[in-house]
Design a protein around this motif. Structure first.
Motif, mmCIF file in Angstrom:
data_model
loop_
_atom_site.group_PDB
_atom_site.id
_atom_site.type_symbol
_atom_site.label_atom_id
_atom_site.label_comp_id
_atom_site.label_asym_id
_atom_site.label_seq_id
_atom_site.Cartn_x
_atom_site.Cartn_y
_atom_site.Cartn_z
ATOM 1 N N HIS A 177 0.879 -1.157 0.000
ATOM 2 C CA HIS A 177 0.000 0.000 0.000
ATOM 3 C C HIS A 177 0.921 1.212 0.000
ATOM 4 O O HIS A 177 1.584 1.491 1.003
ATOM 5 C CB HIS A 177 -0.904 0.028 1.228
ATOM 6 N N VAL A 178 0.974 1.891 -1.126
ATOM 7 C CA VAL A 178 1.878 3.034 -1.249
ATOM 8 C C VAL A 178 1.127 4.300 -0.866
ATOM 9 O O VAL A 178 0.056 4.597 -1.399
ATOM 10 C CB VAL A 178 2.433 3.149 -2.678
ATOM 11 N N SER A 179 1.685 5.022 0.096
ATOM 12 C CA SER A 179 1.096 6.252 0.587
ATOM 13 C C SER A 179 2.221 7.258 0.805
ATOM 14 O O SER A 179 3.365 7.005 0.432
ATOM 15 C CB SER A 179 0.333 5.972 1.896
ATOM 16 N N ARG A 180 1.898 8.400 1.396
ATOM 17 C CA ARG A 180 2.940 9.382 1.730
ATOM 18 C C ARG A 180 2.713 9.860 3.160
ATOM 19 O O ARG A 180 1.858 10.696 3.411
ATOM 20 C CB ARG A 180 2.914 10.558 0.748
ATOM 21 N N PRO A 181 3.482 9.328 4.089
ATOM 22 C CA PRO A 181 3.282 9.652 5.505
ATOM 23 C C PRO A 181 4.000 10.936 5.909
ATOM 24 O O PRO A 181 5.093 10.897 6.473
ATOM 25 C CB PRO A 181 3.868 8.436 6.217
ATOM 26 N N VAL A 182 3.391 12.086 5.652
ATOM 27 C CA VAL A 182 4.039 13.356 6.000
ATOM 28 C C VAL A 182 4.344 13.416 7.495
ATOM 29 O O VAL A 182 5.429 13.793 7.921
ATOM 30 C CB VAL A 182 3.149 14.541 5.579
ATOM 31 N N ARG A 183 3.376 13.067 8.296
ATOM 32 C CA ARG A 183 3.576 12.914 9.740
ATOM 33 C C ARG A 183 3.127 11.512 10.107
ATOM 34 O O ARG A 183 1.976 11.301 10.491
ATOM 35 C CB ARG A 183 2.789 13.968 10.534
ATOM 36 N N TRP A 184 4.009 10.564 9.910
ATOM 37 C CA TRP A 184 3.712 9.146 10.093
ATOM 38 C C TRP A 184 2.554 8.767 9.183
ATOM 39 O O TRP A 184 2.543 9.088 8.009
ATOM 40 C CB TRP A 184 3.497 8.805 11.565
ATOM 41 N N ASP A 185 1.517 8.103 9.683
ATOM 42 C CA ASP A 185 0.493 7.513 8.823
ATOM 43 C C ASP A 185 -0.580 8.535 8.469
ATOM 44 O O ASP A 185 -1.756 8.373 8.797
ATOM 45 C CB ASP A 185 -0.120 6.304 9.520
ATOM 46 N N SER A 186 -0.188 9.609 7.771
ATOM 47 C CA SER A 186 -1.155 10.655 7.450
ATOM 48 C C SER A 186 -1.756 10.504 6.063
ATOM 49 O O SER A 186 -2.625 11.276 5.674
ATOM 50 C CB SER A 186 -0.506 12.033 7.597
ATOM 51 N N ASP A 187 -1.298 9.516 5.300
ATOM 52 C CA ASP A 187 -1.939 9.114 4.038
ATOM 53 C C ASP A 187 -2.168 10.268 3.073
ATOM 54 O O ASP A 187 -3.276 10.489 2.596
ATOM 55 C CB ASP A 187 -3.263 8.398 4.329
ATOM 56 N N HIS A 188 -1.109 11.006 2.780
ATOM 57 C CA HIS A 188 -1.185 12.075 1.791
ATOM 58 C C HIS A 188 -1.071 11.508 0.377
ATOM 59 O O HIS A 188 -0.574 10.400 0.169
ATOM 60 C CB HIS A 188 -0.056 13.087 2.018
ATOM 61 N N VAL A 189 -1.518 12.299 -0.585
ATOM 62 C CA VAL A 189 -1.435 11.902 -1.992
ATOM 63 C C VAL A 189 0.027 11.627 -2.354
ATOM 64 O O VAL A 189 0.927 12.403 -2.009
ATOM 65 C CB VAL A 189 -2.004 13.008 -2.898
ATOM 66 N N VAL A 190 0.250 10.520 -3.041
ATOM 67 C CA VAL A 190 1.604 10.111 -3.407
ATOM 68 C C VAL A 190 2.225 11.127 -4.361
ATOM 69 O O VAL A 190 1.624 11.496 -5.374
ATOM 70 C CB VAL A 190 1.568 8.715 -4.063
ATOM 71 N N THR A 191 3.410 11.589 -4.026
ATOM 72 C CA THR A 191 4.153 12.487 -4.906
ATOM 73 C C THR A 191 5.398 11.771 -5.442
ATOM 74 O O THR A 191 5.787 10.722 -4.942
ATOM 75 C CB THR A 191 4.569 13.773 -4.164
ATOM 76 N N PHE A 192 6.014 12.376 -6.429
ATOM 77 C CA PHE A 192 7.191 11.800 -7.088
ATOM 78 C C PHE A 192 8.426 12.090 -6.235
ATOM 79 O O PHE A 192 9.338 12.809 -6.630
ATOM 80 C CB PHE A 192 7.308 12.396 -8.488
ATOM 81 N N ASP A 193 8.416 11.532 -5.015
ATOM 82 C CA ASP A 193 9.483 11.844 -4.068
ATOM 83 C C ASP A 193 10.508 10.715 -4.017
ATOM 84 O O ASP A 193 10.390 9.702 -4.710
ATOM 85 C CB ASP A 193 8.904 12.152 -2.679
ATOM 86 N N ASP A 194 11.516 10.882 -3.168
ATOM 87 C CA ASP A 194 12.630 9.925 -3.129
ATOM 88 C C ASP A 194 12.173 8.521 -2.747
ATOM 89 O O ASP A 194 12.630 7.540 -3.330
ATOM 90 C CB ASP A 194 13.705 10.409 -2.146
ATOM 91 N N GLU A 195 11.280 8.401 -1.758
ATOM 92 C CA GLU A 195 10.873 7.066 -1.321
ATOM 93 C C GLU A 195 10.041 6.361 -2.386
ATOM 94 O O GLU A 195 10.190 5.153 -2.594
ATOM 95 C CB GLU A 195 10.109 7.149 0.007
ATOM 96 N N LEU A 196 9.174 7.085 -3.075
ATOM 97 C CA LEU A 196 8.407 6.455 -4.155
ATOM 98 C C LEU A 196 9.355 5.935 -5.231
ATOM 99 O O LEU A 196 9.217 4.801 -5.712
ATOM 100 C CB LEU A 196 7.409 7.447 -4.760
ATOM 101 N N LYS A 197 10.330 6.749 -5.603
ATOM 102 C CA LYS A 197 11.297 6.311 -6.613
ATOM 103 C C LYS A 197 12.115 5.118 -6.117
ATOM 104 O O LYS A 197 12.417 4.203 -6.889
ATOM 105 C CB LYS A 197 12.219 7.481 -6.997
ATOM 106 N N GLU A 198 12.440 5.120 -4.818
ATOM 107 C CA GLU A 198 13.243 4.017 -4.279
ATOM 108 C C GLU A 198 12.426 2.716 -4.247
ATOM 109 O O GLU A 198 12.963 1.636 -4.497
ATOM 110 C CB GLU A 198 13.751 4.375 -2.885
ATOM 111 N N ILE A 199 11.133 2.822 -3.927
ATOM 112 C CA ILE A 199 10.262 1.639 -3.976
ATOM 113 C C ILE A 199 10.257 1.073 -5.393
ATOM 114 O O ILE A 199 10.410 -0.139 -5.602
ATOM 115 C CB ILE A 199 8.828 2.000 -3.529
ATOM 116 N N ALA A 200 10.079 1.946 -6.377
ATOM 117 C CA ALA A 200 10.069 1.499 -7.774
ATOM 118 C C ALA A 200 11.414 0.898 -8.169
ATOM 119 O O ALA A 200 11.468 -0.146 -8.840
ATOM 120 C CB ALA A 200 9.714 2.675 -8.683
ATOM 121 N N HIS A 201 12.495 1.532 -7.774
ATOM 122 C CA HIS A 201 13.833 1.002 -8.076
ATOM 123 C C HIS A 201 14.007 -0.405 -7.522
ATOM 124 O O HIS A 201 14.538 -1.292 -8.201
ATOM 125 C CB HIS A 201 14.916 1.911 -7.483
ATOM 126 N N GLU A 202 13.591 -0.623 -6.288
ATOM 127 C CA GLU A 202 13.761 -1.934 -5.671
ATOM 128 C C GLU A 202 12.973 -3.004 -6.418
ATOM 129 O O GLU A 202 13.441 -4.124 -6.589
ATOM 130 C CB GLU A 202 13.337 -1.884 -4.199
#
Length: 417
Positions: free
Chosen positions: A284-309
């Motif tokens: 479940h890909v989310s964006r935890p700005v303040r832990w589990d805050s479930d913000h809209v996914v942005t093209f950030d480092d962790e999203l790219k790292e998930i895809a890379h892996e």
């Protein structure tokens, strides 16, 4: 062929053996499971409307949210038309359509999701499913499958069994396995005096839920952990260690939610370990700005790292990628579009990395060149490649999709009062 921005960009990647056409082909086969609950703030269609619970909250009051299945499917249609590729839709049990009949969650049936299946058949997409084990009188004290009251446990066990039956119906009707994911909010606000007994009850409940076997061509079972929640700050029964162990012992998928870990933990760093010991993994890909805050996914480092892996491990067919965010402060269809396009974009970004060359440099101990190339590739002309992919997939290029959203909001969503 004319020297277009795409052709020129392609030559830069080809110098390192990256085949852009192969990347396009592979990307087109990777579905993202788009979560329906972004479209209506996890309201659902139950006759009795209930307040959210289980540490879940949706903030914002942007106008035009979907009020019923017809509107929610229309909104999903619009979002999917703006996202490159063929994807899936992820449902929660509260999205059953009972035509005004009060049906409690332990009694939901496949017939209550027939409209969803008919719609999915029209679109040629798959459906995934989640039992809704929160926001209910039998979950008011924060305990469900681990509850000390056997009647409450039985209610939730039967709800999860019914959910698996519905998932099997999806699999049969749509010809693609439905991932059914179990997450429960169980935990305690303060330090418990007994951690073992609730976990023992949760294990026994799961054993009962999974006692009926379904073929994996129909149902893929997953279990999802959480570190802590509002009201369960000190202890969560279904911890990562609990579910990781349970999944491996019982041949289930361990689902990693990017917001369900300590703020310094990342699920990208866990993927290679899980893939080494498990045939499949779910996200479940989310964006935890303040832990589990479930913000809209942005093209950030962790999203790219998930895809890379995923791509570096050649695991795009072994990782079930789903999204999980809910933002009511912006247009909800735009939120789907932004988050899903970014996830697809991150996968393409990873596919354009010269993975084999970088692996060789690492094995040779040539960390200087490896780091230099990783940094230089960050400013390679990726945008032109992405635009070409969108164009070939017949979806809007760059920000032009915003015009579709504005028109849809003006003509459709603004009339929902």
């Amino acid at each position: 062929m004319a020297n277009t921005p795409f052709v020129e960009a392609k030559t830069h990647y080809e110098r390192f053996g990256v085949n852009v056409e192969e990347a396009f082909q592979k990307l087109s086969t990777i579905p993202i499971s788009v979560h329906c609950w972004q479209g209506d703030d996890i309201t659902g269609f139950e006759v009795t409307k209930r307040e959210l619970s289980g540490g879940i909250d949706v903030t914002g009051n942007y106008p035009g949210k979907a009020r019923n299945g017809e509107e929610l499917r229309a909104d999903l249609d619009k979002a999917l038309s703006l996202i490159p590729g063929t994807h899936r839709v992820n449902l929660h049990a509260i999205y059953a359509e009972t035509d005004g009949e009060e049906v409690d969650r332990d009694a939901i049936e496949p017939k209550h999701f027939k409209r969803w299946v008919d719609w999915a058949k029209e679109k040629g997409i798959g459906l995934d499913f989640n039992p809704t084990v929160f926001a209910h009188p039998k979950a008011e004290d924060g305990l469900t499958l681990s509850h000390p009251d056997p009647e409450i446990r039985t209610f939730w066990i039967n709800h999860c069994k019914a959910s698996r039956k519905i998932a099997a119906y999806f699999g049969e009707e749509l010809g693609t396995p439905s991932l059914v994911n179990i997450w429960v909010p169980d935990g305690y606000k303060d330090t418990p005096s007994d951690r073992l007994t609730p976990r023992k009850r949760l294990k026994e409940s799961l054993d009962e839920i999974f006692s009926e076997e379904y073929d994996e061509s129909l149902v893929l079972d997953a279990v999802e952990s959480k570190l802590f929640g509002i009201g369960s700050e000190a202890y969560v029964v279904g911890s990562h260690e609990f579910y990781l162990s349970y999944a491996q012992q019982n041949n289930k998928l361990c689902l990693l939610d990017s917001g369900h870990f300590h703020p310094t933990e990342t699920i990208s760093n866990k993927l290679s370990s899980l893939l080494l010991f498990n045939e499949k993994v779910a996200l479940h890909v989310s964006r935890p700005v303040r832990w589990d805050s479930d913000h809209v996914v942005t093209f950030d480092d962790e999203l790219k790292e998930i895809a890379h892996e995923i791509i570096r491990a050649d695991a795009h067919e072994r990782v079930n990628i789903g999204l999980d965010f809910f933002d009511a402060s912006i247009n909800r269809v735009a939120a789907w579009t932004i988050g899903t396009r970014n996830t697809v974009k991150a996968l393409l970004y990873a596919l354009l990395e010269p993975t084999n060359h970088l692996k060789e440099l690492q094995e040779q101990g040539n960390f200087t060149e490896r780091l230099a190339l990783l940094e230089e590739f960050k400013t390679y002309p990726f945008g032109a490649i992405w635009d070409e992919y969108c164009q070939r997939q017949q979806v809007p290029v760059k920000e032009s999709w915003l015009n579709d959203i504005k028109e849809y909001e003006e003509n459709i969503q603004s009339k929902r009062v």
